[in-house]
Design a protein around this motif. Sequence first.
Motif, PDB file in Angstrom:
ATOM      1  N   GLN A 401     -61.150  81.068 -35.557  1.00  0.00           N
ATOM      2  CA  GLN A 401     -60.264  82.061 -34.951  1.00  0.00           C
ATOM      3  C   GLN A 401     -61.043  83.007 -34.041  1.00  0.00           C
ATOM      4  OE1 GLN A 401     -58.521  83.545 -38.607  1.00  0.00           O
ATOM      5  NE2 GLN A 401     -56.680  82.291 -38.336  1.00  0.00           N
ATOM      6  N   HIS A 404     -61.742  81.403 -30.746  1.00  0.00           N
ATOM      7  CA  HIS A 404     -60.515  81.373 -29.948  1.00  0.00           C
ATOM      8  C   HIS A 404     -60.276  82.730 -29.279  1.00  0.00           C
ATOM      9  CE1 HIS A 404     -56.258  80.479 -28.995  1.00  0.00           C
ATOM     10  NE2 HIS A 404     -56.025  81.715 -29.402  1.00  0.00           N
ATOM     11  N   LEU A 472     -56.822  75.722 -31.871  1.00  0.00           N
ATOM     12  CA  LEU A 472     -57.421  76.966 -31.397  1.00  0.00           C
ATOM     13  C   LEU A 472     -58.446  76.707 -30.300  1.00  0.00           C
ATOM     14  CD1 LEU A 472     -57.957  78.940 -34.736  1.00  0.00           C
ATOM     15  CD2 LEU A 472     -56.176  79.285 -33.023  1.00  0.00           C
TER      16      LEU A 472
END
Length: 495
Positions: A401, A404, A472
Amino acid sequence: MVPSTRTPSVAIVGAGMSGLCMAIKLQQAGITDITIYEKADDVGGTWRDNTYPGLSCDIPSRFYQYTFAMKPDWSRFFSPGGEIHEYFSGVADTHGLRERIRFGTEVLGAEFVDDRWRVRTSDGRTSEVDFLISATGILHHPRYPDIEGLDSFGGAVFHSARWDHDVELAGKRVAVIGTGSTGVQIVCGLADTAGRVDMFQRSAQWIMPFPNQRYSRAAKAAHRRFPRLDELTYRTYMKTFEFFARALVKPGWRRRLIGAICRANLRTVRDPELRRALTPDYQPMCKRLVISSRFFRAIQQDNVELVTEGIDHVEPRGIVTADGVLHELDVIALATGFDAHAFMRPMNLTGRDGVTLEDAWQDGPRAHLTVALPGFPNFFMLMGPHSPVGNYSLTTIAENQAEHILGWIRRWQSDQFDSVAPTQQATDTFNAEMRAAMPDTVWATGCTSWYLGKDGNPELWPWTPDKHRHALAEPNLAEYDLRVGNRVATEPAVR
């Protein structure tokens, strides 16, 4: 991508595992205008708050760590909680993060104004940043049971995440309310020291046996001498977990195999009455699978009792169950979990055109690809709604994450947009696809757990973790509202 021309300012809410990860990823990319807001007085998040007896991670040590900060000398296969907290604290020191953290400062709210986030904190200060990132975690708001008379108890009462180490437990009569991973670990941690342990069970749990062996000196030395061993071990665990993760999201032999192992483990309980009481009425993995090789031995000890009668009320002497029996106690430990659906709340967020977080989440937490919300530009979440947190390494999810989010900030640096947020249509489509996939998951087979939202549907990623990583890594820019000032960014500007 064109060279960077702008320097972003970034605010991160939370100095736990995911917040530290995000800050380090930013620093490694040369971004230094970073402020981390932490309401507590130390880093570590859940590993700072939880210190109860028997605490350990249920993900292998060599997988539950950052890829950029491999630790060669973990003490055990499943790390004890104190060692994990030391690890994150050491990572924060190594990367010089403490000077960027405002400890004892809670973010009360934030508003998106003129393409920037205006952040209000508990010390009365207001600051403005280009990007706001929530790293508040999912297990940080303790959930207390509504039990009549609990406050009248004459002994000590505390939540597992607020453990009172001043209370003497040796030889004492201790109640553990809750049978999830925390309750199981506490019973194992107290069985040999407390005089008596009563475990109050509302629903039985499936237990996956996995020995928590100590790492030998030779193994630690080998990992120190050959760092590639850490990388190889990490990748092996990741591939293994992702291979068996199909058991969570699709019926098949993997699901049957894990179920068979759990049922075989249950047969190690010798007393047939106790075995029946410990037998769940739902499929293995419908709730988060409890990992323990010690629990069934502990629950069969003479000084440990499983109580299956419901709790009627608490009086000064102890707990009275529905059958009228008084269980006299000295200590009550509440292993009753957390509000897993709060996320960054009670922080008040106001996005573009005055839309609030409460408006956006009036039907329950929703997000796009687990990290972003329509109507909230330049705002991102780590461990946001639908993240693949079911029996998987959260450090791996956080890194995916964070990468991303960093990708979007880099696009902003190169003047591709001033603000970015997923479109409502893309978010609705994503959530519809998740709902369509959910019936195949084991979480939808019929049980009550913290995985379920207010509508009774699971709020997890209904596919394998590798699909989350790939989604992602390759975002579809057409699914985002990219703007330059108040204008939609033109196609040539997005590259």
